[in-house]
Write a protein that holds these residues in place. Structure first.
Motif, PDB file in Angstrom:
ATOM      1  N   CYS A 144      -3.517   2.914 -22.280  1.00  0.00           N
ATOM      2  CA  CYS A 144      -2.977   2.368 -21.043  1.00  0.00           C
ATOM      3  C   CYS A 144      -2.816   3.423 -19.947  1.00  0.00           C
ATOM      4  CB  CYS A 144      -1.642   1.673 -21.322  1.00  0.00           C
ATOM      5  SG  CYS A 144      -1.825   0.198 -22.369  1.00  0.00           S
ATOM      6  N   SER A 145      -2.743   4.695 -20.337  1.00  0.00           N
ATOM      7  CA  SER A 145      -2.699   5.758 -19.320  1.00  0.00           C
ATOM      8  C   SER A 145      -4.017   5.789 -18.557  1.00  0.00           C
ATOM      9  CB  SER A 145      -2.448   7.114 -19.982  1.00  0.00           C
ATOM     10  OG  SER A 145      -1.200   7.132 -20.638  1.00  0.00           O
ATOM     11  N   TYR A 151      -7.169   1.879 -12.362  1.00  0.00           N
ATOM     12  CA  TYR A 151      -6.940   0.777 -11.419  1.00  0.00           C
ATOM     13  C   TYR A 151      -5.706   1.004 -10.539  1.00  0.00           C
ATOM     14  CZ  TYR A 151     -10.137  -1.429 -14.737  1.00  0.00           C
ATOM     15  OH  TYR A 151     -11.213  -1.715 -15.551  1.00  0.00           O
ATOM     16  N   ALA A 152      -5.236   2.243 -10.439  1.00  0.00           N
ATOM     17  CA  ALA A 152      -3.982   2.550  -9.733  1.00  0.00           C
ATOM     18  C   ALA A 152      -3.986   2.115  -8.280  1.00  0.00           C
ATOM     19  CB  ALA A 152      -3.692   4.044  -9.830  1.00  0.00           C
ATOM     20  N   ASN A 153      -5.133   2.164  -7.618  1.00  0.00           N
ATOM     21  CA  ASN A 153      -5.201   1.852  -6.177  1.00  0.00           C
ATOM     22  C   ASN A 153      -5.550   0.392  -5.891  1.00  0.00           C
ATOM     23  OD1 ASN A 153      -4.656   4.571  -5.459  1.00  0.00           O
ATOM     24  ND2 ASN A 153      -6.809   5.106  -5.797  1.00  0.00           N
ATOM     25  N   TYR A 157      -4.939  -8.615  -5.689  1.00  0.00           N
ATOM     26  CA  TYR A 157      -6.128  -9.469  -5.696  1.00  0.00           C
ATOM     27  C   TYR A 157      -7.305  -8.756  -6.375  1.00  0.00           C
ATOM     28  CZ  TYR A 157      -3.238 -11.783  -2.226  1.00  0.00           C
ATOM     29  OH  TYR A 157      -2.184 -12.400  -1.586  1.00  0.00           O
ATOM     30  N   GLU A 158      -7.417  -7.463  -6.106  1.00  0.00           N
ATOM     31  CA  GLU A 158      -8.488  -6.682  -6.743  1.00  0.00           C
ATOM     32  C   GLU A 158      -8.257  -6.585  -8.247  1.00  0.00           C
ATOM     33  OE1 GLU A 158      -9.702  -3.583  -3.125  1.00  0.00           O
ATOM     34  OE2 GLU A 158      -8.054  -3.094  -4.499  1.00  0.00           O
ATOM     35  N   PHE A 159      -6.989  -6.380  -8.615  1.00  0.00           N
ATOM     36  CA  PHE A 159      -6.671  -6.239 -10.035  1.00  0.00           C
ATOM     37  C   PHE A 159      -6.976  -7.530 -10.796  1.00  0.00           C
ATOM     38  CE2 PHE A 159      -3.722  -6.623 -13.614  1.00  0.00           C
ATOM     39  CZ  PHE A 159      -4.045  -5.478 -14.327  1.00  0.00           C
ATOM     40  N   LEU A 164     -11.255  -6.850 -17.582  1.00  0.00           N
ATOM     41  CA  LEU A 164     -10.538  -5.969 -18.508  1.00  0.00           C
ATOM     42  C   LEU A 164     -11.016  -6.175 -19.932  1.00  0.00           C
ATOM     43  CD1 LEU A 164      -6.893  -6.421 -17.162  1.00  0.00           C
ATOM     44  CD2 LEU A 164      -8.621  -4.768 -16.430  1.00  0.00           C
ATOM     45  N   SER A 165     -10.923  -5.119 -20.723  1.00  0.00           N
ATOM     46  CA  SER A 165     -11.254  -5.222 -22.147  1.00  0.00           C
ATOM     47  C   SER A 165     -10.137  -5.980 -22.850  1.00  0.00           C
ATOM     48  CB  SER A 165     -11.399  -3.831 -22.752  1.00  0.00           C
ATOM     49  OG  SER A 165     -10.129  -3.198 -22.846  1.00  0.00           O
TER      50      SER A 165
END
Length: 267
Positions: A144-145, A151-153, A157-159, A164-165
């Motif tokens: 998770c790190s 995906y920090a930025n 909506y983008e997330f 994702l796996s």
């Protein structure tokens, strides 16, 4: 059948001997490279398979080339047992991986996974102390790190559109059922009016050491990965099984030829 079967089984066993060497090397390499307990369990089965294949191949090679009948007999017995075990394992693999699939979500690029959707046998593999070891490995592996930094930025909506796996979806974020407010990939605000119908919503924590590592969805994500891997292995097993049956059939012919040669030499 012509007596070329001895030469043919010799050639086939040379091939399997050569195949066993890189398998052993990979097992040794894994033991040197493994940094966590998650990875460490892999090398022993790999090395064992490689050594076993090497010994059986050498036995078949010597038995065929030097016409050692008793060695060929032992070789054929071991090959028969290997074929039976591999066949049973392949059928078992298809049966236990037949259930379970990710649930597509409206407006989301990723899927979510439910532990109850998978076979009971698989569910038992991720329970109790076993899961404690697995979850500690996932954390040590910085699952998770890496997810957070990648995906920090992202905006919310983008997330939501990310592919994702299964492990990222199940272990690194709360379930869609929780209706939490997105702040960052691993930081979500619990709203006062959130409906916590899913027990994973209570388990979720913004603490990087906890997150959803103990969630049912995290276990389901691991099982989805395992299911995908086992299906690939099962396909390879089918191909390998056909190869072993061919080798076994040729070995039977070589064994019969050796017995006939010994009979004529004796009489």
């Amino acid at each position: 059948m012509p007596k070329c079967s001895n030469s043919l089984i010799g050639i086939l066993n040379v091939v399997t001997t050569l195949l066993s060497i890189p398998i052993i090397i990979v097992g040794i390499w894994l033991s040197k490279q493994s940094g966590t307990e998650c990875e460490r369990w892999l090398e022993k089965p790999v090395i064992a398979v490689g050594v076993f294949l090497l010994l059986v191949s050498i036995a078949g090679l010597v038995g065929a080339c030097y016409r050692v009948t008793w060695l060929l007999w032992v070789y054929l017995l071991v090959m028969f047992l290997l074929i039976v075990i591999l066949f049973a394992f392949t059928v078992f693999s298809f049966v236990i991986t037949n259930k379970g699939a990710g649930k597509a979500l409206s407006g989301k690029g990723y899927k979510e996974y439910r532990l109850g959707d998978y076979s009971n046998w698989l569910q038992k593999r991720v329970s109790g102390s076993t899961w404690k070891r697995i979850s500690s490995c996932l954390y040590a592996g910085q699952l998770c790190s890496t997810f957070e930094s990648k995906y920090a930025n992202d905006t919310v909506y983008e997330f939501y559109l990310r592919d994702l796996s299964p492990l990222q979806s199940g272990c690194c974020k709360p379930s869609n059922d929780c209706s939490y407010m997105y702040k960052s990939p691993t930081n979500w605000a619990k709203l006062g009016n959130a409906t916590l119908t899913n027990p994973d919503c209570i388990t979720w924590s913004n603490d990087p050491k906890l997150l959803c590592y103990n969630c049912q969805s995290c276990k389901a994500g691991l099982l989805e990965n395992l299911k995908t891997s086992w299906k690939k292995v099962s396909v390879v097993n089918v191909v390998f099984l056909v190869f072993l049956i061919i080798v076994y059939a040729v070995g039977c012919c070589a064994f019969r030829n050796n017995r006939m040669d010994n009979y004529f030499v004796k009489y």
